[in-house]
Design an enzyme around this catalytic site. Structure first.
Site, PDB file in Angstrom:
ATOM      1  N   ARG A 103       1.298  -1.363   0.121  1.00 25.03           N
ATOM      2  CA  ARG A 103       0.072  -0.078  -0.160  1.00 25.03           C
ATOM      3  C   ARG A 103       0.864   1.451   0.007  1.00 25.03           C
ATOM      4  O   ARG A 103       0.298   2.406  -0.543  1.00 25.03           O
ATOM      5  CB  ARG A 103      -1.130   0.204   1.433  1.00 25.03           C
TER       6      ARG A 103
ATOM      7  N   ASP B 270      -0.015  -6.861  -2.705  1.00 25.57           N
ATOM      8  CA  ASP B 270      -1.256  -6.868  -2.062  1.00 25.57           C
ATOM      9  C   ASP B 270      -2.481  -6.249  -4.096  1.00 25.57           C
ATOM     10  O   ASP B 270      -1.529  -5.931  -4.647  1.00 25.57           O
ATOM     11  CB  ASP B 270      -1.537  -6.117  -1.369  1.00 25.57           C
TER      12      ASP B 270
ATOM     13  N   HIS C 291      -7.192  -9.786  -3.648  1.00 22.93           N
ATOM     14  CA  HIS C 291      -6.236  -8.651  -2.671  1.00 22.93           C
ATOM     15  C   HIS C 291      -4.773  -8.826  -4.359  1.00 22.93           C
ATOM     16  O   HIS C 291      -4.511  -8.738  -4.128  1.00 22.93           O
ATOM     17  CB  HIS C 291      -5.583  -9.454  -1.940  1.00 22.93           C
TER      18      HIS C 291
ATOM     19  N   ASP D  74      -7.124 -14.545   2.016  1.00 20.70           N
ATOM     20  CA  ASP D  74      -8.069 -13.513   2.666  1.00 20.70           C
ATOM     21  C   ASP D  74      -8.969 -12.626   1.966  1.00 20.70           C
ATOM     22  O   ASP D  74      -8.681 -12.257   0.579  1.00 20.70           O
ATOM     23  CB  ASP D  74      -7.958 -12.577   3.458  1.00 20.70           C
ATOM     24  N   GLU D  75     -10.468 -12.968   2.326  1.00 19.46           N
ATOM     25  CA  GLU D  75     -10.867 -12.224   1.339  1.00 19.46           C
ATOM     26  C   GLU D  75     -11.388 -11.719   0.450  1.00 19.46           C
ATOM     27  O   GLU D  75     -11.238 -11.049  -0.576  1.00 19.46           O
ATOM     28  CB  GLU D  75     -10.872 -10.537   2.299  1.00 19.46           C
TER      29      GLU D  75
ATOM     30  N   TRP E  67      -6.148 -13.695  12.004  1.00 19.15           N
ATOM     31  CA  TRP E  67      -6.548 -12.611  11.693  1.00 19.15           C
ATOM     32  C   TRP E  67      -7.810 -12.083  12.592  1.00 19.15           C
ATOM     33  O   TRP E  67      -8.201 -11.180  12.787  1.00 19.15           O
ATOM     34  CB  TRP E  67      -6.219 -11.817  10.842  1.00 19.15           C
TER      35      TRP E  67
ATOM     36  N   PHE F 287      -1.460  -3.295  14.298  1.00 12.85           N
ATOM     37  CA  PHE F 287      -0.538  -2.173  15.128  1.00 12.85           C
ATOM     38  C   PHE F 287      -1.233  -0.475  13.869  1.00 12.85           C
ATOM     39  O   PHE F 287      -0.424   0.233  14.167  1.00 12.85           O
ATOM     40  CB  PHE F 287       0.721  -2.150  14.824  1.00 12.85           C
ATOM     41  N   ASP F 288      -1.956  -0.994  12.372  1.00  9.56           N
ATOM     42  CA  ASP F 288      -2.041   0.262  12.135  1.00  9.56           C
ATOM     43  C   ASP F 288      -3.765   0.566  12.832  1.00  9.56           C
ATOM     44  O   ASP F 288      -3.861   1.557  11.846  1.00  9.56           O
ATOM     45  CB  ASP F 288      -2.712  -0.475  10.751  1.00  9.56           C
TER      46      ASP F 288
ATOM     47  N   TRP G 108       0.073  -2.383   8.098  1.00  9.12           N
ATOM     48  CA  TRP G 108      -0.425  -2.486   7.600  1.00  9.12           C
ATOM     49  C   TRP G 108      -0.541  -1.336   6.756  1.00  9.12           C
ATOM     50  O   TRP G 108      -0.307  -0.304   7.879  1.00  9.12           O
ATOM     51  CB  TRP G 108      -2.438  -2.991   6.707  1.00  9.12           C
ATOM     52  N   THR G 109      -0.647  -0.924   5.468  1.00 16.81           N
ATOM     53  CA  THR G 109       0.098   0.361   5.128  1.00 16.81           C
ATOM     54  C   THR G 109      -1.015   1.473   4.928  1.00 16.81           C
ATOM     55  O   THR G 109      -0.525   2.571   3.689  1.00 16.81           O
ATOM     56  CB  THR G 109       1.339   1.062   4.997  1.00 16.81           C
ATOM     57  N   GLU G 110      -1.881   1.038   4.840  1.00 24.95           N
ATOM     58  CA  GLU G 110      -2.960   1.942   4.015  1.00 24.95           C
ATOM     59  C   GLU G 110      -2.776   3.418   4.777  1.00 24.95           C
ATOM     60  O   GLU G 110      -2.847   4.387   3.700  1.00 24.95           O
ATOM     61  CB  GLU G 110      -4.296   1.764   4.012  1.00 24.95           C
TER      62      GLU G 110
HETATM   63  C1  ACM Z   1      -6.323  -9.362   6.732  1.00 27.90           C
HETATM   64  O1  ACM Z   1      -6.698  -8.373   7.329  1.00 27.90           O
HETATM   65  N1  ACM Z   1      -7.668  -9.405   5.790  1.00 27.90           N
HETATM   66  C2  ACM Z   1      -5.221 -10.983   6.781  1.00 27.90           C
END
Ligand code: ACM
Ligand code: ZN
Length: 541
Positions: free
Chosen positions: A177, A206, A284, A346-347, A413, A439-440, A488-490
């Site tokens: 990201r 991603d 993703h 995921d997702e 997660w 930690f985001d 995560w770095t959004e």
């Molecule tokens: C995740 O946060 N979807 C792994």
């Protein structure tokens, strides 16, 4: 489908540590000697103060036994560098016999010491470290670095016996990201190693960016590593700005060349950190699909239809598997020591698969009834390819909703209920719950005016209170490989912000991962955090 990694919304941290430090100053002022030992984080299994102290200036040599292996000799070199560069001691060097006071490394047989364990004795006339592997010596050095605050001329005498609770002590960094260059990554690895963490989970791929050079498919980085400049704004996976050629003016992004990846892998290995690379699939996948539209499902045009429900590899296209096998072959070669390759999972959206003739035809042919079964088929094929190369897969806990491939591990997660699904299949898990270890999210209480984050997160006490084995039977707990936190770095646009979001929670993570549950105590940890002289990560050479 969750709201893009199931985030909340809100603002950011630092207040907790500020409050802790303020409380620490008050405590310090109220206490009049005796001087306390500098605190060690993560807390060792045993740490006994002994009378007196060692004047560091008397140390002449770092002594290794004749039969020491190359890794142990390298750690002896690190000890020598620390004494010279951080403590100002004019040691003669690394030697096989002592000419005066020394730091002596003694290799003990593995049956007398667990993996990564060490025994450290600081005496008025020298230091003795005993371990059965080089990692143990390395962790003794990390303890020593905390026992000697910056500028101190002496080390208090102590006797430390120590060994980790878990073999997987991980921290993830999302470089998709927002991109973080190789020197920062090396610094980050130093920071992890200084807290005795031993896994760096490199989220290389991603939707928003592909960050690893793949020789066979140069379009992945030529197109997938660049996008419209979003540094000034949060970047999330629903954004529809296209990836494009890096030569376009205003493009934001970057990637690691294979040479850079090798350099980082070597750097991490020397510090006993294994890098687990993540190549996200089948969802993703926007960046890769922008670069390789031939793997988009029939009936979709992600450039015009937007992303939601569509950024997924076509599972009915044989080319998707061939392409991913080629990518994974290069990835496996670049990370020769990674027992697991993280394949995401995921997702995964199902809209594109439901609309696609090829995916529907495959489901019919194989008798698959749901998109989840199609996903399990997809992951199974990837796992089979990696198994033939001697690698296992690890994936996010969605993959445990179907039958798991043999030898797969699951990174949890969500919560323990999702761990149970993997454990019921006999698969090991790494616990990385968003509720405690993402930690985001802001660390509560959130200071006013803090920069944007993924949302309001837990307090330091809540983070610290996480027990990876909570709610599991003893048999299930034996399948817990360890624990990991994710950045995560959004919303993390700069290196400074990445470090700010990582610390001080990394200290709590380290203690969850290293220290036996029975020895953990929040009030004790809080006091040690206040007194901690833990050094910052050294700059890469
Ligand atoms: C995740 O946060 N979807 C792994
Ligand atoms: Zn399809």
């Amino acid at each position: 489908m969750t709201d893009g990694r199931g985030r909340l919304s809100g603002v950011l941290r630092a207040a907790a540590l500020a409050a802790l430090l303020l409380a620490g100053a008050v405590v310090r002022a109220a206490e009049s000697a005796p001087p306390e030992l500098p605190s060690v984080i993560p807390k060792p299994a045993s740490l006994e103060p002994r009378p007196g102290s060692l004047r560091l200036a008397v140390i002449r040599d770092v002594v290794v036994p004749k039969n020491a292996d190359a890794d142990t000799r390298r750690v002896a070199g690190f000890i020598h560098d620390w004494l010279r560069n951080d403590c100002g001691v004019r040691t003669a060097g690394v030697a096989e016999s002592a000419r005066g006071a020394a730091v002596r490394l003694e290799v003990v047989s593995p049956d007398k010491a667990a993996k990564e364990a060490y025994r450290l004795d600081v005496m008025p006339d020298g230091i003795r470290i005993r371990a059965s592997d080089a990692a143990g010596f390395f962790y003794a050095l990390q303890t020593l670095r905390q026992l000697v605050p910056s500028g101190a001329a002496a080390c208090p005498c102590v006797s430390v016996g120590d060994a980790p609770r878990f073999g997987w002590r991980g921290m993830q960094l999302d470089v998709s990201r927002h991109f973080f260059g190789k020197e920062f990554v090396k610094n980050y690895i130093d920071l992890l190693a200084s807290r005795k963490l031993n896994v760096f989970h490199w989220h290389l791929v991603d939707g928003p960016g592909w960050r690893i050079e793949i020789k066979k498919h140069p379009e992945l980085t030529r197109i997938g590593a660049w996008r419209k400049d979003k540094r000034a704004e949060p970047w999330n996976w629903r954004a529809t700005e296209l990836c494009f050629n890096g030569k376009t003016p205003g493009a934001y992004g970057g990637f690691y060349t294979q040479e850079e990846i090798r350099e980082v892998v070597r750097y991490a290995k020397a510090r006993f950190v294994t890098i687990i690379p993540e190549i996200e699939m089948p969802g993703h996948s926007y960046a890769v699909l922008a670069a390789c539209p031939q793997f988009v499902c029939e009936g979709n045009n992600i450039r015009t239809d937007g992303l939601r429900g569509l950024d997924v590899f076509c599972a009915g296209n044989e080319g998707s598997y061939k392409f991913l096998a080629e990518v994974l072959d290069e990835v496996a070669a670049l990370f020769p020591d990674a027992p697991y390759i993280h394949i995401g999972g995921d997702e995964v959206p199902d809209l594109a698969w439901k609309r696609c003739g090829k995916c529907q035809a495959l489901m019919k042919r194989l008798g698959l009834r749901t998109p989840r079964e199609l996903e399990a088929h997809f992951i199974g094929r990837i796992a089979q390819h990696l198994a033939a190369k001697g690698r296992k897969i690890i994936g996010w806990d969605e993959i445990a909703e179907s039958a798991l491939p043999k030898d797969a591990a699951v990174m949890v997660w969500r919560d323990a209920a999702f761990a149970k699904r993997a454990l019921a299949q006999g698969c090991p898990v790494v616990m990385a719950p968003a509720s405690h270890l993402y930690f985001d999210y802001a660390l509560s209480p959130v200071p006013p005016g803090d920069a944007p984050s993924a949302g309001k997160g837990p307090s330091m006490e809540t983070v610290y209170g996480f027990d990876p084995a909570a709610g599991l039977t003893p048999a299930e707990a034996r399948l817990v490989l360890g624990v990991e936190a994710c950045l995560w770095t959004e919303h993390v646009q700069t290196e400074a912000r990445a470090l700010e979001m990582t610390s001080p929670r990394l200290d709590a993570l380290a203690e969850i991962a290293w220290t036996k549950q029975a020895a953990r105590d929040w009030n004790d940890f809080r006091r040690r955090l206040e007194r901690s002289a833990a050094p910052p990560a050294p700059k890469p050479k």
